[in-house]
Write a protein that holds these residues in place. Structure first.
Motif, PDB file in Angstrom:
ATOM      1  N   ARG A  28       0.842  -1.186   0.000  1.00  0.00           N
ATOM      2  CA  ARG A  28       0.000   0.000   0.000  1.00  0.00           C
ATOM      3  C   ARG A  28       0.883   1.244   0.000  1.00  0.00           C
ATOM      4  N   PRO A  29       0.545   2.246  -0.771  1.00  0.00           N
ATOM      5  CA  PRO A  29       1.331   3.486  -0.758  1.00  0.00           C
ATOM      6  C   PRO A  29       1.372   4.100   0.628  1.00  0.00           C
ATOM      7  N   ARG A  30       2.498   4.733   0.914  1.00  0.00           N
ATOM      8  CA  ARG A  30       2.673   5.343   2.229  1.00  0.00           C
ATOM      9  C   ARG A  30       1.637   6.443   2.483  1.00  0.00           C
ATOM     10  N   SER A  31       1.221   7.127   1.430  1.00  0.00           N
ATOM     11  CA  SER A  31       0.220   8.187   1.596  1.00  0.00           C
ATOM     12  C   SER A  31      -1.109   7.625   2.089  1.00  0.00           C
ATOM     13  N   ALA A  32      -1.483   6.415   1.610  1.00  0.00           N
ATOM     14  CA  ALA A  32      -2.729   5.795   2.065  1.00  0.00           C
ATOM     15  C   ALA A  32      -2.636   5.401   3.531  1.00  0.00           C
ATOM     16  N   GLN A  33      -1.453   4.932   3.957  1.00  0.00           N
ATOM     17  CA  GLN A  33      -1.281   4.585   5.363  1.00  0.00           C
ATOM     18  C   GLN A  33      -1.396   5.817   6.256  1.00  0.00           C
ATOM     19  N   TRP A  34      -0.786   6.908   5.825  1.00  0.00           N
ATOM     20  CA  TRP A  34      -0.898   8.135   6.613  1.00  0.00           C
ATOM     21  C   TRP A  34      -2.335   8.632   6.660  1.00  0.00           C
ATOM     22  N   ALA A  35      -3.070   8.465   5.567  1.00  0.00           N
ATOM     23  CA  ALA A  35      -4.478   8.876   5.553  1.00  0.00           C
ATOM     24  C   ALA A  35      -5.298   8.039   6.533  1.00  0.00           C
ATOM     25  N   ALA A  36      -5.015   6.732   6.582  1.00  0.00           N
ATOM     26  CA  ALA A  36      -5.729   5.860   7.532  1.00  0.00           C
ATOM     27  C   ALA A  36      -5.445   6.279   8.969  1.00  0.00           C
ATOM     28  N   TRP A  37      -4.158   6.562   9.266  1.00  0.00           N
ATOM     29  CA  TRP A  37      -3.828   7.005  10.624  1.00  0.00           C
ATOM     30  C   TRP A  37      -4.455   8.363  10.938  1.00  0.00           C
ATOM     31  N   ALA A  38      -4.572   9.220   9.937  1.00  0.00           N
ATOM     32  CA  ALA A  38      -5.191  10.531  10.156  1.00  0.00           C
ATOM     33  C   ALA A  38      -6.658  10.391  10.526  1.00  0.00           C
ATOM     34  N   PHE A  39      -7.341   9.435   9.905  1.00  0.00           N
ATOM     35  CA  PHE A  39      -8.746   9.217  10.250  1.00  0.00           C
ATOM     36  C   PHE A  39      -8.900   8.582  11.625  1.00  0.00           C
ATOM     37  N   LEU A  40      -7.935   7.743  12.024  1.00  0.00           N
ATOM     38  CA  LEU A  40      -8.009   7.088  13.324  1.00  0.00           C
ATOM     39  C   LEU A  40      -7.569   7.996  14.465  1.00  0.00           C
ATOM     40  N   ALA A  41      -6.781   8.990  14.172  1.00  0.00           N
ATOM     41  CA  ALA A  41      -6.226   9.839  15.226  1.00  0.00           C
ATOM     42  C   ALA A  41      -7.294  10.533  16.081  1.00  0.00           C
ATOM     43  N   PRO A  42      -8.329  11.148  15.501  1.00  0.00           N
ATOM     44  CA  PRO A  42      -9.342  11.785  16.367  1.00  0.00           C
ATOM     45  C   PRO A  42     -10.032  10.807  17.305  1.00  0.00           C
ATOM     46  N   VAL A  43     -10.345   9.611  16.800  1.00  0.00           N
ATOM     47  CA  VAL A  43     -11.010   8.613  17.654  1.00  0.00           C
ATOM     48  C   VAL A  43     -10.078   8.154  18.763  1.00  0.00           C
ATOM     49  N   ALA A  44      -8.815   7.881  18.399  1.00  0.00           N
ATOM     50  CA  ALA A  44      -7.851   7.446  19.405  1.00  0.00           C
ATOM     51  C   ALA A  44      -7.618   8.537  20.445  1.00  0.00           C
ATOM     52  N   GLY A  45      -7.523   9.787  19.994  1.00  0.00           N
ATOM     53  CA  GLY A  45      -7.351  10.889  20.939  1.00  0.00           C
ATOM     54  C   GLY A  45      -8.537  11.048  21.860  1.00  0.00           C
ATOM     55  N   TYR A  46      -9.740  10.871  21.312  1.00  0.00           N
ATOM     56  CA  TYR A  46     -10.954  10.968  22.126  1.00  0.00           C
ATOM     57  C   TYR A  46     -10.985   9.865  23.189  1.00  0.00           C
ATOM     58  N   LEU A  47     -10.661   8.639  22.789  1.00  0.00           N
ATOM     59  CA  LEU A  47     -10.670   7.533  23.746  1.00  0.00           C
ATOM     60  C   LEU A  47      -9.621   7.725  24.837  1.00  0.00           C
ATOM     61  N   LEU A  48      -8.442   8.194  24.448  1.00  0.00           N
ATOM     62  CA  LEU A  48      -7.397   8.402  25.439  1.00  0.00           C
ATOM     63  C   LEU A  48      -7.747   9.536  26.399  1.00  0.00           C
ATOM     64  N   LEU A  49      -8.334  10.605  25.872  1.00  0.00           N
ATOM     65  CA  LEU A  49      -8.599  11.785  26.686  1.00  0.00           C
ATOM     66  C   LEU A  49      -9.793  11.596  27.612  1.00  0.00           C
ATOM     67  N   PHE A  50     -10.854  10.974  27.108  1.00  0.00           N
ATOM     68  CA  PHE A  50     -12.101  10.911  27.866  1.00  0.00           C
ATOM     69  C   PHE A  50     -12.383   9.537  28.473  1.00  0.00           C
ATOM     70  N   TYR A  51     -11.575   8.528  28.182  1.00  0.00           N
ATOM     71  CA  TYR A  51     -11.804   7.205  28.747  1.00  0.00           C
ATOM     72  C   TYR A  51     -10.562   6.683  29.470  1.00  0.00           C
ATOM     73  N   ALA A  52      -9.462   6.609  28.754  1.00  0.00           N
ATOM     74  CA  ALA A  52      -8.265   6.022  29.353  1.00  0.00           C
ATOM     75  C   ALA A  52      -7.720   6.889  30.483  1.00  0.00           C
ATOM     76  N   TYR A  53      -7.596   8.184  30.250  1.00  0.00           N
ATOM     77  CA  TYR A  53      -7.037   9.054  31.286  1.00  0.00           C
ATOM     78  C   TYR A  53      -7.935   9.147  32.519  1.00  0.00           C
ATOM     79  N   PRO A  54      -9.259   9.356  32.381  1.00  0.00           N
ATOM     80  CA  PRO A  54     -10.104   9.347  33.595  1.00  0.00           C
ATOM     81  C   PRO A  54     -10.041   8.024  34.353  1.00  0.00           C
ATOM     82  N   LEU A  55      -9.968   6.904  33.619  1.00  0.00           N
ATOM     83  CA  LEU A  55      -9.869   5.619  34.300  1.00  0.00           C
ATOM     84  C   LEU A  55      -8.553   5.507  35.060  1.00  0.00           C
ATOM     85  N   TYR A  56      -7.476   5.959  34.441  1.00  0.00           N
ATOM     86  CA  TYR A  56      -6.186   5.960  35.124  1.00  0.00           C
ATOM     87  C   TYR A  56      -6.216   6.847  36.374  1.00  0.00           C
TER      88      TYR A  56
END
Length: 321
Positions: A28-56
């Motif tokens: 897969r082209p590297r640009s497609a991989q970066w695009a996939a990570w870009a779409f996942l980043a907001p969800v991952a940030g939301y889970l870390l900020l509002f779920y993982a950190y409060p639980l910790y």
């Protein structure tokens, strides 16, 4: 023509033969991989900020001796599992655990049963079916503070409409919210009423997904209505039922608004659950006990995980049996 085209194609566009005679997958082209990570980043940030950190933070609170001063300054000493030992030895632990289990199981049983019955009823096409289904969604759409306040007024011992209705049949007034014998059942009734629409919507969608041909085949085989329900409807509805019960379990375990608005966990702790007990320890006193309150909250999370794992294991056994 194909050979000529392949011969004229640049070397980068030609498929690379694999060692086994097949064709190696083009990376897969590297640009497609970066695009996939870009779409996942907001969800991952939301889970870390509002779920993982409060639980910790909640786990960290339960392992330290926090006071108001140390909570602000951040220098609370580490005490290990002393907060857990404190709440396990508290006289309020046993009643709160029992009230939590009763509140959860009774609410789930009636919400699921009534929701399934209504879903079966609305599965039949009749006039005003869509209108009635929309009206049943009202308890689910109302804010919890509105629903809880309405039930508090309806169950009021002196001016409530429920006691006024019972007086027509000669029954005396029932102290729904102020009696230790009735307070827990009062909040259970209110929670059942609020949770029925969710079960109705999910189970109704599951019933619509069942192919009517299966019912016709069962009817041709001589199955009556009860047999069609237990041999066709209920088994095919099992995946949807599992999701409904699991979501209802997690929601019911953490119910706080309804109980706090209607009874505040009283009288004398007769309707106190882990959710209200945790809030009372952490924020309901002049000298808040942040550590024990966080410990009760963590036990509530563990209960949700245990109930969920038990139910999932039971469903797997029924699936493979």
């Amino acid at each position: 023509m194909n050979r000529v085209t392949q011969a004229q194609a640049p070397p980068a566009a030609r498929p690379v033969p694999a060692a086994g005679g097949g064709r190696r997958a083009v990376p897969r082209p590297r640009s497609a991989q970066w695009a996939a990570w870009a779409f996942l980043a907001p969800v991952a940030g939301y889970l870390l900020l509002f779920y993982a950190y409060p639980l910790y933070r909640n786990v960290e609170l339960s392992l330290r001796d926090y006071t108001v001063r140390s909570f602000v300054q951040g220098d609370a000493p580490f005490i290990g599992f002393a907060n857990y030992a404190k709440i396990l030895g508290d006289p309020a632990f046993g009643p709160a655990l029992w009230h939590t289990v009763v509140f959860t199981l009774v609410s789930l049983a009636f919400q699921f049963t009534i929701g399934l019955a209504l879903a079966m009823f609305f599965l039949k096409n009749f006039r005003l079916s869509a209108t009635l289904r929309a009206l049943f969604l009202v308890p689910w759409l109302l804010p919890l503070i509105v629903s809880s306040s309405t039930w508090s007024w309806m169950l009021n011992s002196d001016s409530g409409i429920v006691n006024a209705f019972l007086s027509v049949f000669g029954a005396g007034p029932v102290h729904w919210l102020t009696s230790p014998d009735w307070s827990l059942w009062s909040v259970i009734i209110a929670n059942i009423w609020i949770g029925i629409p969710f079960n109705l919507v999910v189970l109704y969608s599951g019933l619509q997904a069942i192919d009517p041909v299966i019912y016709e085949a069962a009817e041709l085989d001589g199955a009556n209505g009860r047999q069609r329900f237990w041999k066709v409807t209920f088994p095919l509805l099992r995946p949807v039922s599992a999701v409904t019960l699991l979501l209802g379990l997690v929601y019911t375990l953490k119910v706080f608004d309804i109980i706090w608005i209607m009874t505040r966990g009283g009288p004398s702790g007769s309707s106190t659950t882990f959710a209200t007990w945790s809030y009372r320890l952490g924020f309901g006193n002049l000298l808040p006990a942040f550590g024990p309150g966080a410990a009760v909250g963590n036990l509530l999370i563990v209960m949700a995980l245990v109930f969920g794992l038990i139910y999932i294991r039971a469903q797997r056994r029924q699936t493979f049996s």
